[in-house]
Design a protein around this motif. Structure first.
Motif, mmCIF file in Angstrom:
data_model
loop_
_atom_site.group_PDB
_atom_site.id
_atom_site.type_symbol
_atom_site.label_atom_id
_atom_site.label_comp_id
_atom_site.label_asym_id
_atom_site.label_seq_id
_atom_site.Cartn_x
_atom_site.Cartn_y
_atom_site.Cartn_z
ATOM 1 N N LEU A 63 8.879 -2.814 2.819
ATOM 2 C CA LEU A 63 9.820 -3.359 3.816
ATOM 3 C C LEU A 63 9.432 -4.766 4.260
ATOM 4 O O LEU A 63 10.298 -5.636 4.411
ATOM 5 C CB LEU A 63 9.894 -2.425 5.021
ATOM 6 C CG LEU A 63 10.511 -1.055 4.763
ATOM 7 C CD1 LEU A 63 10.350 -0.151 5.982
ATOM 8 C CD2 LEU A 63 11.970 -1.174 4.384
ATOM 9 N N PHE A 64 8.142 -5.005 4.449
ATOM 10 C CA PHE A 64 7.693 -6.327 4.878
ATOM 11 C C PHE A 64 7.939 -7.352 3.773
ATOM 12 O O PHE A 64 8.378 -8.476 4.040
ATOM 13 C CB PHE A 64 6.214 -6.274 5.266
ATOM 14 C CG PHE A 64 5.747 -7.430 6.081
ATOM 15 C CD1 PHE A 64 6.367 -7.756 7.276
ATOM 16 C CD2 PHE A 64 4.682 -8.198 5.670
ATOM 17 C CE1 PHE A 64 5.938 -8.829 8.044
ATOM 18 C CE2 PHE A 64 4.234 -9.270 6.420
ATOM 19 C CZ PHE A 64 4.869 -9.588 7.611
ATOM 20 N N SER A 65 7.698 -6.949 2.530
ATOM 21 C CA SER A 65 7.954 -7.825 1.393
ATOM 22 C C SER A 65 9.431 -8.190 1.309
ATOM 23 O O SER A 65 9.785 -9.363 1.128
ATOM 24 C CB SER A 65 7.506 -7.137 0.102
ATOM 25 O OG SER A 65 7.978 -7.817 -1.022
ATOM 26 N N MET A 66 10.294 -7.191 1.448
ATOM 27 C CA MET A 66 11.740 -7.442 1.379
ATOM 28 C C MET A 66 12.196 -8.341 2.522
ATOM 29 O O MET A 66 13.033 -9.226 2.324
ATOM 30 C CB MET A 66 12.506 -6.115 1.410
ATOM 31 C CG MET A 66 12.398 -5.350 0.109
ATOM 32 S SD MET A 66 13.100 -3.674 0.090
ATOM 33 C CE MET A 66 14.363 -3.675 1.304
ATOM 34 N N SER A 67 11.639 -8.128 3.712
ATOM 35 C CA SER A 67 12.030 -8.938 4.871
ATOM 36 C C SER A 67 11.636 -10.401 4.689
ATOM 37 O O SER A 67 12.424 -11.303 4.961
ATOM 38 C CB SER A 67 11.381 -8.388 6.145
ATOM 39 O OG SER A 67 11.802 -7.078 6.388
ATOM 40 N N GLN A 123 -6.704 -7.762 1.007
ATOM 41 C CA GLN A 123 -6.942 -8.766 -0.034
ATOM 42 C C GLN A 123 -5.630 -9.374 -0.521
ATOM 43 O O GLN A 123 -5.530 -10.588 -0.708
ATOM 44 C CB GLN A 123 -7.692 -8.147 -1.211
ATOM 45 C CG GLN A 123 -9.144 -7.901 -0.931
ATOM 46 C CD GLN A 123 -9.847 -7.251 -2.109
ATOM 47 O OE1 GLN A 123 -9.224 -6.592 -2.929
ATOM 48 N NE2 GLN A 123 -11.158 -7.429 -2.174
ATOM 49 N N MET A 124 -4.641 -8.521 -0.734
ATOM 50 C CA MET A 124 -3.354 -9.031 -1.212
ATOM 51 C C MET A 124 -2.700 -9.923 -0.165
ATOM 52 O O MET A 124 -2.084 -10.938 -0.511
ATOM 53 C CB MET A 124 -2.430 -7.877 -1.585
ATOM 54 C CG MET A 124 -2.925 -7.099 -2.785
ATOM 55 S SD MET A 124 -3.049 -8.108 -4.251
ATOM 56 C CE MET A 124 -2.059 -7.180 -5.364
ATOM 57 N N ILE A 157 3.241 -14.046 -0.582
ATOM 58 C CA ILE A 157 2.890 -12.773 0.066
ATOM 59 C C ILE A 157 3.933 -11.689 -0.214
ATOM 60 O O ILE A 157 3.602 -10.514 -0.357
ATOM 61 C CB ILE A 157 2.673 -12.976 1.586
ATOM 62 C CG1 ILE A 157 1.975 -11.750 2.188
ATOM 63 C CG2 ILE A 157 3.965 -13.259 2.308
ATOM 64 C CD1 ILE A 157 1.434 -11.987 3.575
ATOM 65 N N ASP A 158 5.200 -12.098 -0.357
ATOM 66 C CA ASP A 158 6.251 -11.112 -0.623
ATOM 67 C C ASP A 158 6.062 -10.445 -1.981
ATOM 68 O O ASP A 158 6.196 -9.230 -2.116
ATOM 69 C CB ASP A 158 7.632 -11.748 -0.510
ATOM 70 C CG ASP A 158 7.809 -12.948 -1.424
ATOM 71 O OD1 ASP A 158 6.786 -13.554 -1.820
ATOM 72 O OD2 ASP A 158 8.961 -13.280 -1.743
#
Length: 189
Positions: free
Chosen positions: A74-78, A134-135, A145-146
């Protein structure tokens, strides 16, 4: 006229108690069930239950990994959609349906508003494991980051599927021991 063995007396007393007081036992179980359910529906009860879910034996690790997978996805998509960071954290925190995790994620907002990095504020929550940290760090440095969080989400989703497949293999010996214990008590009785 001989005295019965202890195991037989215990079994008979439990049976007699259950037969004599079954309405009270049923009422007690009903009150306890609805009391716990009511407590979990309160803010404090929900927070504590959500925190304990992550520590349950056998299932806690699976719930934790599933939560990390959903957060990462969800954070990646946002972020990929261009949602501002603070708004993305708020929306993702509410979407995870875990008050404990939500509280930790919303706590990240203050650090980010002060200008701290996402990685530093995430580390302060104590919620994320080494892989996610780490990612996030690499993603912050490279500006991707996404993409990296999407990879983390895929990894954890595969791990959760694998853990669920293994769960039945873990539960089977426990059930065998419990049933063997019940049969042993009845045989001794």
């Amino acid at each position: 006229g001989a005295e019965l063995p202890l195991a037989t007396r215990v079994l008979m007393n439990i049976s007699n108690f259950s037969v004599a007081y079954w309405p009270q036992l049923l009422a007690t179980l009903t009150v306890v069930f609805f009391g716990v359910r009511h407590y979990i529906n309160t803010d404090e009860g929900r927070y504590r239950w959500d925190k304990q879910k992550l520590k349950l034996p056998l299932a806690g690790e699976i719930i934790y990994r599933a939560t990390l997978a959903r957060f990462s996805r969800l954070f990646s998509m946002s972020i990929k959609a261009g949602v501002p960071l603070i708004t993305a954290l708020t929306v993702v925190a509410k979407a995870l349906d875990n008050r404990y995790v939500e509280d930790r994620l919303l706590g990240m907002q203050t650090g980010i508003e002060r200008g701290e990095s996402i990685t530093r504020t995430a580390a302060a929550t104590g919620l994320f494991d080494g892989l996610v940290m780490q990612m996030m760090a690499v993603g912050e440095e490279t500006g991707s980051i996404d993409t990296l969080l999407a990879e983390v989400a895929s990894f954890y989703e595969a791990e959760v599927e694998n853990d669920i497949d293994k769960l039945s293999a873990r539960i089977e010996p426990i059930l065998t021991v419990v049933i063997a214990g019940i049969v042993l008590v009845l045989a001794l009785g």
